[in-house]
Write a protein that holds these residues in place. Structure first.
Motif, PDB file in Angstrom:
ATOM      1  N   ALA A  47      19.026   0.931 -21.163  1.00 46.65           N
ATOM      2  CA  ALA A  47      20.334   0.489 -21.662  1.00 46.65           C
ATOM      3  C   ALA A  47      20.743  -0.858 -21.060  1.00 46.65           C
ATOM      4  O   ALA A  47      21.272  -1.728 -21.762  1.00 46.65           O
ATOM      5  N   GLU A  48      20.504  -1.033 -19.766  1.00 49.51           N
ATOM      6  CA  GLU A  48      20.871  -2.295 -19.137  1.00 49.51           C
ATOM      7  C   GLU A  48      20.010  -3.439 -19.658  1.00 49.51           C
ATOM      8  O   GLU A  48      20.498  -4.550 -19.890  1.00 49.51           O
ATOM      9  N   GLY A  49      18.722  -3.173 -19.854  1.00 43.67           N
ATOM     10  CA  GLY A  49      17.853  -4.193 -20.434  1.00 43.67           C
ATOM     11  C   GLY A  49      18.296  -4.578 -21.830  1.00 43.67           C
ATOM     12  O   GLY A  49      18.257  -5.760 -22.222  1.00 43.67           O
ATOM     13  N   HIS A  50      18.732  -3.594 -22.596  1.00 48.43           N
ATOM     14  CA  HIS A  50      19.245  -3.823 -23.953  1.00 48.43           C
ATOM     15  C   HIS A  50      20.444  -4.768 -23.912  1.00 48.43           C
ATOM     16  O   HIS A  50      20.496  -5.773 -24.644  1.00 48.43           O
ATOM     17  N   MET A  51      21.390  -4.460 -23.038  1.00 46.57           N
ATOM     18  CA  MET A  51      22.603  -5.280 -22.966  1.00 46.57           C
ATOM     19  C   MET A  51      22.303  -6.684 -22.444  1.00 46.57           C
ATOM     20  O   MET A  51      22.938  -7.656 -22.853  1.00 46.57           O
ATOM     21  N   GLN A  52      21.336  -6.815 -21.565  1.00 48.91           N
ATOM     22  CA  GLN A  52      20.974  -8.136 -21.063  1.00 48.91           C
ATOM     23  C   GLN A  52      20.422  -9.029 -22.169  1.00 48.91           C
ATOM     24  O   GLN A  52      20.726 -10.224 -22.222  1.00 48.91           O
ATOM     25  N   VAL A  53      19.623  -8.449 -23.070  1.00 52.36           N
ATOM     26  CA  VAL A  53      19.104  -9.228 -24.203  1.00 52.36           C
ATOM     27  C   VAL A  53      20.256  -9.659 -25.106  1.00 52.36           C
ATOM     28  O   VAL A  53      20.337 -10.819 -25.540  1.00 52.36           O
ATOM     29  N   VAL A  54      21.159  -8.732 -25.412  1.00 55.46           N
ATOM     30  CA  VAL A  54      22.281  -9.039 -26.299  1.00 55.46           C
ATOM     31  C   VAL A  54      23.147 -10.165 -25.731  1.00 55.46           C
ATOM     32  O   VAL A  54      23.430 -11.158 -26.407  1.00 55.46           O
ATOM     33  N   THR A  55      23.559  -9.998 -24.476  1.00 54.08           N
ATOM     34  CA  THR A  55      24.472 -10.994 -23.892  1.00 54.08           C
ATOM     35  C   THR A  55      23.791 -12.337 -23.689  1.00 54.08           C
ATOM     36  O   THR A  55      24.413 -13.396 -23.889  1.00 54.08           O
ATOM     37  N   GLU A  56      22.517 -12.334 -23.295  1.00 52.05           N
ATOM     38  CA  GLU A  56      21.804 -13.598 -23.112  1.00 52.05           C
ATOM     39  C   GLU A  56      21.667 -14.337 -24.440  1.00 52.05           C
ATOM     40  O   GLU A  56      21.855 -15.556 -24.515  1.00 52.05           O
ATOM     41  N   ASN A  57      21.356 -13.589 -25.510  1.00 54.79           N
ATOM     42  CA  ASN A  57      21.218 -14.238 -26.813  1.00 54.79           C
ATOM     43  C   ASN A  57      22.564 -14.741 -27.342  1.00 54.79           C
ATOM     44  O   ASN A  57      22.626 -15.778 -28.013  1.00 54.79           O
ATOM     45  N   ILE A  58      23.632 -14.036 -27.043  1.00 55.27           N
ATOM     46  CA  ILE A  58      24.959 -14.513 -27.449  1.00 55.27           C
ATOM     47  C   ILE A  58      25.274 -15.832 -26.740  1.00 55.27           C
ATOM     48  O   ILE A  58      25.779 -16.782 -27.352  1.00 55.27           O
ATOM     49  N   ARG A  59      24.976 -15.880 -25.452  1.00 53.85           N
ATOM     50  CA  ARG A  59      25.201 -17.145 -24.714  1.00 53.85           C
ATOM     51  C   ARG A  59      24.368 -18.274 -25.314  1.00 53.85           C
ATOM     52  O   ARG A  59      24.856 -19.395 -25.506  1.00 53.85           O
ATOM     53  N   ARG A  60      23.108 -17.975 -25.575  1.00 54.81           N
ATOM     54  CA  ARG A  60      22.217 -19.002 -26.125  1.00 54.81           C
ATOM     55  C   ARG A  60      22.690 -19.465 -27.500  1.00 54.81           C
ATOM     56  O   ARG A  60      22.674 -20.675 -27.784  1.00 54.81           O
ATOM     57  N   PHE A  61      23.114 -18.543 -28.344  1.00 55.29           N
ATOM     58  CA  PHE A  61      23.571 -18.924 -29.678  1.00 55.29           C
ATOM     59  C   PHE A  61      24.821 -19.803 -29.587  1.00 55.29           C
ATOM     60  O   PHE A  61      24.931 -20.818 -30.287  1.00 55.29           O
ATOM     61  N   SER A  62      25.748 -19.415 -28.733  1.00 56.92           N
ATOM     62  CA  SER A  62      26.998 -20.183 -28.614  1.00 56.92           C
ATOM     63  C   SER A  62      26.749 -21.590 -28.063  1.00 56.92           C
ATOM     64  O   SER A  62      27.523 -22.515 -28.322  1.00 56.92           O
ATOM     65  N   GLN A  63      25.644 -21.751 -27.316  1.00 55.79           N
ATOM     66  CA  GLN A  63      25.309 -23.052 -26.726  1.00 55.79           C
ATOM     67  C   GLN A  63      24.255 -23.810 -27.530  1.00 55.79           C
ATOM     68  O   GLN A  63      23.814 -24.882 -27.117  1.00 55.79           O
ATOM     69  N   GLY A  64      23.838 -23.248 -28.660  1.00 53.19           N
ATOM     70  CA  GLY A  64      22.855 -23.914 -29.504  1.00 53.19           C
ATOM     71  C   GLY A  64      21.451 -23.916 -28.931  1.00 53.19           C
ATOM     72  O   GLY A  64      20.634 -24.781 -29.284  1.00 53.19           O
ATOM     73  N   LYS A  65      21.129 -22.946 -28.060  1.00 54.98           N
ATOM     74  CA  LYS A  65      19.813 -22.885 -27.435  1.00 54.98           C
ATOM     75  C   LYS A  65      18.881 -21.933 -28.187  1.00 54.98           C
ATOM     76  O   LYS A  65      19.322 -21.135 -29.014  1.00 54.98           O
ATOM     77  N   GLU A  66      17.592 -22.007 -27.871  1.00 53.42           N
ATOM     78  CA  GLU A  66      16.588 -21.156 -28.506  1.00 53.42           C
ATOM     79  C   GLU A  66      16.832 -19.692 -28.145  1.00 53.42           C
ATOM     80  O   GLU A  66      17.074 -19.355 -26.980  1.00 53.42           O
ATOM     81  N   LEU A  67      16.742 -18.805 -29.137  1.00 51.39           N
ATOM     82  CA  LEU A  67      17.017 -17.384 -28.941  1.00 51.39           C
ATOM     83  C   LEU A  67      15.779 -16.636 -28.461  1.00 51.39           C
ATOM     84  O   LEU A  67      14.643 -17.044 -28.716  1.00 51.39           O
ATOM     85  N   LEU A  68      16.019 -15.510 -27.794  1.00 48.49           N
ATOM     86  CA  LEU A  68      14.943 -14.622 -27.377  1.00 48.49           C
ATOM     87  C   LEU A  68      14.550 -13.691 -28.523  1.00 48.49           C
ATOM     88  O   LEU A  68      15.387 -13.336 -29.364  1.00 48.49           O
ATOM     89  N   ASN A  69      13.284 -13.283 -28.557  1.00 46.93           N
ATOM     90  CA  ASN A  69      12.809 -12.210 -29.445  1.00 46.93           C
ATOM     91  C   ASN A  69      13.010 -12.505 -30.929  1.00 46.93           C
ATOM     92  O   ASN A  69      13.330 -11.594 -31.712  1.00 46.93           O
ATOM     93  N   VAL A  70      12.828 -13.751 -31.334  1.00 44.46           N
ATOM     94  CA  VAL A  70      12.963 -14.089 -32.751  1.00 44.46           C
ATOM     95  C   VAL A  70      11.810 -13.455 -33.525  1.00 44.46           C
ATOM     96  O   VAL A  70      10.655 -13.509 -33.116  1.00 44.46           O
TER      97      VAL A  70
END
Length: 333
Positions: free
Chosen positions: A303-326
Motif C-alpha cells: 500500500a505504501e509503495g502504491h501511494m508513493q508511485v501516485v504522489t510522485e507521479n502527481i508531483r512530476r505531472f504538475s512540474q512537467g517532468k517525465e512520469l514513472l511507469n508509462v
C-alpha cells in the motif's frame, strides 16, 4: 491544472494526494456521473475511467491507473486516446518474488508432500533411506531420498517475462546459486548475471533447459494461451512450473494432462483461467500441485509503495517532468 479521482479514496490518502498536487486542483468523485461531469476540463485522472467519461474529456493528458495488470482496464477508445497512461508496475516485485521462491523451495524439499503426510500423521520420508549412515563414513552414498529432492543451487531457472517481477526473480535466483535464462519481447535490459536472454520465439529453448519455469509475464493479446500442450511437452519431466503472472497464459486442461501423465513434475499456481478455481476442478486433487488463491501480491508493504508511485507521479505531472511507469497501451504493458 485539474486532477480528478474516481472512485473516491479515504481522507488520509486524499490528503497525501492534495499535498503532492500543490497548486493543482484536486476533485474527488464519488460516482461515475460526477466524474463524467468533472472530467470535461480535467488534465489528469487517478483511478478508473469509463468509455462515457473518456468521451466527455476535452483536455485529458494523463491517466494514473491504480493497477499493474491492464487486461480489465483498457478498451479501444482508451488505447487510441492521446493521453499518457501509467500503471503500478514495480510495487509488487519483491513480495511476489518471495512467493515464487516459497513455491520453488517447497517443491525442492518435497514440502508439498510432507504437509499432506502431516495431516495424515504419517512419518514417512519421501524416497528410500535404507542405506545406513554410519559414524565412520557419514552420508557418503547417494540414496533414493536424496534423488527425490530437487536441488536449487545449480538448477536452471527459466523466467518468462523479464519486467519488474521477472527481473527480481532472476536476481533472487542468482543469490540461490541458480543459472538464469529468460525470454522477453524486448530482450535488451538483462542484468549481467543472466546466462541467456532470448526473444519470445525462443521460449522452447528456455523450456528445454529449465528445471523451474516461472511465468512472470502480463496478460496481453500475445501471451494469452502461451502455455499449452506443446510447451509442456518441451519441458523436462523433472521440471516445475510456477505461474504468478496471469491465469489466461496457461491452458489448464493441458496443464492437468501434463501433471497427470508425468510430462512435468509439478506446478505452483497463484492465478487461473477461471477464478475462483471451481471446487470440482481436477487440480485440487493432484499431489504435485500447490494452489494459492491469487495472493502472491499480498503484503503490508504494498500500500505504501502504491501511494508513493501516485504522489510522485502527481508531483512530476504538475512540474512537467517525465512520469514513472508509462505504458504502451497498444502492447498492454
Amino acid at each position: 491544472m485539474k486532477l480528478i479521482i474516481h472512485p473516491n479514496v479515504d481522507q488520509q490518502r486524499l490528503q497525501r494526494i492534495r499535498e503532492a498536487a500543490d497548486e493543482m486542483q484536486v476533485v474527488a468523485c464519488s460516482d461515475e456521473a460526477t466524474a463524467t461531469r468533472e472530467i470535461q476540463d480535467a488534465d489528469a485522472l487517478y483511478g478508473h475511467v469509463t468509455p462515457s467519461m473518456l468521451a466527455a474529456a476535452t483536455k485529458l493528458r494523463w491517466i494514473q491507473c491504480p493497477f499493474a495488470g491492464l487486461e480489465h482496464i483498457l478498451f479501444p477508445e482508451l488505447i487510441n486516446h492521446q493521453s499518457v497512461f501509467s500503471n503500478m508496475r514495480g510495487i509488487y516485485s519483491e513480495v511476489i518474488t518471495e512467493h515464487v521462491f516459497s513455491l520453488i523451495l517447497c517443491f525442492s524439499r518435497n514440502l508439498h508432500l510432507y504437509v499432506r503426510q502431516q495431516a495424515a500423521r504419517q512419518w514417512k520420508p519421501i524416497g528410500d533411506l535404507e542405506v545406513e549412515i554410519t559414524g565412520t563414513w557419514g552420508q557418503s552414498v547417494v540414496r533414493d531420498a536424496d534423488r527425490r529432492c530437487a536441488p536449487v543451487r545449480g538448477a536452471t531457472l527459466g523466467v518468462v517475462g523479464l519486467g519488474g517481477i521477472g527481473s527480481e526473480v532472476a536476481r533472487r535466483g542468482v543469490a540461490f546459486g541458480m543459472r538464469i535464462v529468460a525470454v522477453d519481447p524486448q530482450p535488451d535490459a538483462a542484468c549481467s548475471a543472466i546466462a541467456a536472454l532470448w526473444p519470445m520465439d525462443q521460449l522452447s529453448q528456455l523450456l528445454e533447459e529449465s528445471d523451474f519455469v516461472v511465468i512472470a509475464a502480463p496478460q496481453t493479446p500475445a501471451t494469452v494461451g502461451l502455455f499449452g500442450k506443446e510447451q509442456f511437452q518441451q519441458m523436462k519431466s523433472t521440471a516445475f512450473l510456477i505461474n504468478i503472472g496471469r491465469g489466461a497464459i496457461v491452458h489448464l486442461d493441458d496443464l492437468v494432462n501434463a501433471l497427470e501423465t508425468g510430462q512435468i513434475a509439478g506446478a505452483g499456481l497463484d492465478v487461473f483461467e477461471q477464478e475462483p478455481l471451481p471446487p470440482e476442478h481436477p487440480l485440487w486433487q493432484l499431489e504435485n500441485v500447490v494452489i494459492t488463491p491469487h495472493v502472491a501480491a499480498v503484503s503490508v508493504q504494498v500500500a505504501e509503495g502504491h501511494m508513493q508511485v501516485v504522489t510522485e507521479n502527481i508531483r512530476r505531472f504538475s512540474q512537467g517532468k517525465e512520469l514513472l511507469n508509462v505504458v504502451d497501451k497498444r502492447r498492454w504493458y
